[in-house]
Motif scaffolding. Sequence first.
Motif, PDB file in Angstrom:
ATOM      1  N   CYS A  40       0.867  -1.176   0.000  1.00  0.00           N
ATOM      2  CA  CYS A  40       0.000   0.000   0.000  1.00  0.00           C
ATOM      3  C   CYS A  40       0.903   1.225   0.000  1.00  0.00           C
ATOM      4  CB  CYS A  40      -0.948  -0.013   1.199  1.00  0.00           C
ATOM      5  SG  CYS A  40      -0.123  -0.061   2.803  1.00  0.00           S
ATOM      6  N   GLY A  41       0.298   2.400   0.087  1.00  0.00           N
ATOM      7  CA  GLY A  41       1.118   3.595   0.095  1.00  0.00           C
ATOM      8  C   GLY A  41       0.282   4.846   0.225  1.00  0.00           C
ATOM      9  N   VAL A  42       0.934   5.955   0.019  1.00  0.00           N
ATOM     10  CA  VAL A  42       0.292   7.259   0.156  1.00  0.00           C
ATOM     11  C   VAL A  42       0.611   8.087  -1.087  1.00  0.00           C
ATOM     12  CG1 VAL A  42       0.079   9.322   1.585  1.00  0.00           C
ATOM     13  CG2 VAL A  42       0.696   7.148   2.647  1.00  0.00           C
ATOM     14  N   VAL A  43      -0.440   8.623  -1.702  1.00  0.00           N
ATOM     15  CA  VAL A  43      -0.302   9.542  -2.828  1.00  0.00           C
ATOM     16  C   VAL A  43      -1.124  10.768  -2.461  1.00  0.00           C
ATOM     17  CG1 VAL A  43      -0.702   9.943  -5.270  1.00  0.00           C
ATOM     18  CG2 VAL A  43       0.036   7.682  -4.491  1.00  0.00           C
ATOM     19  N   GLY A  44      -0.464  11.882  -2.271  1.00  0.00           N
ATOM     20  CA  GLY A  44      -1.161  13.079  -1.798  1.00  0.00           C
ATOM     21  C   GLY A  44      -1.720  12.824  -0.409  1.00  0.00           C
ATOM     22  N   GLU A  45      -3.021  12.980  -0.262  1.00  0.00           N
ATOM     23  CA  GLU A  45      -3.699  12.735   1.016  1.00  0.00           C
ATOM     24  C   GLU A  45      -4.425  11.395   1.022  1.00  0.00           C
ATOM     25  OE1 GLU A  45      -3.550  14.857   3.718  1.00  0.00           O
ATOM     26  OE2 GLU A  45      -2.092  15.940   2.507  1.00  0.00           O
ATOM     27  N   GLU A  46      -4.261  10.624  -0.058  1.00  0.00           N
ATOM     28  CA  GLU A  46      -5.017   9.386  -0.203  1.00  0.00           C
ATOM     29  C   GLU A  46      -4.175   8.148   0.084  1.00  0.00           C
ATOM     30  OE1 GLU A  46      -8.392  10.144  -3.470  1.00  0.00           O
ATOM     31  OE2 GLU A  46      -6.368  10.028  -4.324  1.00  0.00           O
ATOM     32  N   LEU A  47      -4.868   7.117   0.573  1.00  0.00           N
ATOM     33  CA  LEU A  47      -4.255   5.810   0.725  1.00  0.00           C
ATOM     34  C   LEU A  47      -4.341   5.090  -0.614  1.00  0.00           C
ATOM     35  CD1 LEU A  47      -3.155   3.432   2.470  1.00  0.00           C
ATOM     36  CD2 LEU A  47      -5.552   2.785   2.827  1.00  0.00           C
ATOM     37  N   MET A  48      -3.258   4.490  -1.009  1.00  0.00           N
ATOM     38  CA  MET A  48      -3.209   3.650  -2.196  1.00  0.00           C
ATOM     39  C   MET A  48      -3.152   2.216  -1.667  1.00  0.00           C
ATOM     40  SD  MET A  48      -0.187   3.620  -5.078  1.00  0.00           S
ATOM     41  CE  MET A  48       1.072   3.604  -3.808  1.00  0.00           C
ATOM     42  N   ALA A  49      -4.137   1.405  -2.012  1.00  0.00           N
ATOM     43  CA  ALA A  49      -4.206   0.045  -1.487  1.00  0.00           C
ATOM     44  C   ALA A  49      -4.159  -0.972  -2.610  1.00  0.00           C
ATOM     45  CB  ALA A  49      -5.482  -0.137  -0.668  1.00  0.00           C
ATOM     46  N   ARG A  50      -3.315  -1.962  -2.444  1.00  0.00           N
ATOM     47  CA  ARG A  50      -3.238  -3.068  -3.404  1.00  0.00           C
ATOM     48  C   ARG A  50      -4.098  -4.196  -2.841  1.00  0.00           C
ATOM     49  NH1 ARG A  50       2.218  -6.005  -5.718  1.00  0.00           N
ATOM     50  NH2 ARG A  50       1.176  -7.008  -7.491  1.00  0.00           N
ATOM     51  N   VAL A  51      -5.318  -4.284  -3.331  1.00  0.00           N
ATOM     52  CA  VAL A  51      -6.293  -5.227  -2.785  1.00  0.00           C
ATOM     53  C   VAL A  51      -6.358  -6.532  -3.554  1.00  0.00           C
ATOM     54  CG1 VAL A  51      -7.676  -3.379  -1.781  1.00  0.00           C
ATOM     55  CG2 VAL A  51      -8.201  -4.188  -4.083  1.00  0.00           C
ATOM     56  N   GLY A  52      -5.800  -6.557  -4.747  1.00  0.00           N
ATOM     57  CA  GLY A  52      -5.813  -7.753  -5.572  1.00  0.00           C
ATOM     58  C   GLY A  52      -7.023  -7.795  -6.489  1.00  0.00           C
ATOM     59  N   PRO A  53      -6.910  -8.521  -7.587  1.00  0.00           N
ATOM     60  CA  PRO A  53      -7.987  -8.557  -8.576  1.00  0.00           C
ATOM     61  C   PRO A  53      -9.274  -9.198  -8.072  1.00  0.00           C
ATOM     62  CG  PRO A  53      -6.200 -10.044  -9.197  1.00  0.00           C
ATOM     63  CD  PRO A  53      -5.731  -9.268  -8.015  1.00  0.00           C
ATOM     64  N   ASP A  54      -9.180 -10.148  -7.162  1.00  0.00           N
ATOM     65  CA  ASP A  54     -10.380 -10.821  -6.672  1.00  0.00           C
ATOM     66  C   ASP A  54     -11.258  -9.938  -5.796  1.00  0.00           C
ATOM     67  OD1 ASP A  54      -9.506 -13.066  -8.016  1.00  0.00           O
ATOM     68  OD2 ASP A  54      -8.720 -14.062  -6.230  1.00  0.00           O
ATOM     69  N   ARG A  55     -10.672  -8.987  -5.104  1.00  0.00           N
ATOM     70  CA  ARG A  55     -11.430  -8.106  -4.207  1.00  0.00           C
ATOM     71  C   ARG A  55     -11.688  -6.718  -4.799  1.00  0.00           C
ATOM     72  NH1 ARG A  55      -8.135 -10.657   0.255  1.00  0.00           N
ATOM     73  NH2 ARG A  55      -9.641 -11.978   1.300  1.00  0.00           N
ATOM     74  N   TYR A  56     -11.154  -6.485  -5.962  1.00  0.00           N
ATOM     75  CA  TYR A  56     -11.178  -5.168  -6.588  1.00  0.00           C
ATOM     76  C   TYR A  56     -12.594  -4.611  -6.755  1.00  0.00           C
ATOM     77  CZ  TYR A  56     -10.279  -1.662 -10.236  1.00  0.00           C
ATOM     78  OH  TYR A  56     -10.221  -0.511 -10.979  1.00  0.00           O
ATOM     79  N   GLU A  57     -13.478  -5.334  -7.398  1.00  0.00           N
ATOM     80  CA  GLU A  57     -14.831  -4.834  -7.676  1.00  0.00           C
ATOM     81  C   GLU A  57     -15.593  -4.536  -6.389  1.00  0.00           C
ATOM     82  OE1 GLU A  57     -16.039  -3.867 -10.568  1.00  0.00           O
ATOM     83  OE2 GLU A  57     -14.257  -4.517 -11.658  1.00  0.00           O
ATOM     84  N   ALA A  58     -15.477  -5.405  -5.398  1.00  0.00           N
ATOM     85  CA  ALA A  58     -16.166  -5.191  -4.122  1.00  0.00           C
ATOM     86  C   ALA A  58     -15.634  -3.942  -3.425  1.00  0.00           C
ATOM     87  CB  ALA A  58     -16.012  -6.412  -3.216  1.00  0.00           C
ATOM     88  N   CYS A  59     -14.344  -3.724  -3.495  1.00  0.00           N
ATOM     89  CA  CYS A  59     -13.741  -2.549  -2.852  1.00  0.00           C
ATOM     90  C   CYS A  59     -14.229  -1.256  -3.501  1.00  0.00           C
ATOM     91  CB  CYS A  59     -12.220  -2.628  -2.910  1.00  0.00           C
ATOM     92  SG  CYS A  59     -11.525  -3.872  -1.810  1.00  0.00           S
TER      93      CYS A  59
END
Length: 109
Positions: A40-59
């Motif tokens: 994961c990480g931070v871009v500007g004020e936002e969290l960047m999350a690597r959730v994976g392709p299987d959870r992507y649509e739900a997220c």
Amino acid sequence: MAYSEALAGRIRDQLQHHDNYSERNMFGGLAMMLNGNMCCGVVGEELMARVGPDRYEACLKVPYVRQMDFTGKPLRGMVYIAAAGVDSEEQLSTWVELSETFALSLPPK
């Protein structure tokens, strides 16, 4: 581009116990790595999350979440969460743990 040091510190508090934890400047922000894989990480004020392709649509259905489209094309499996979506430690922990689980499922680099 500057990134939120406060958010980065909150994420560090949750991940730095890993022996294989590191940080890298990426995407104009800061990426937190586990076993050499972006977690994961931070871009500007936002969290960047690597959730994976299987959870992507739900997220993407969760409030304050949007596609990560850094390159102009959505990166499937990665999302941005606005600051309002990670205000509480519980909210942040949920996203960091989801990202951590995915990153640790990948082979080390």
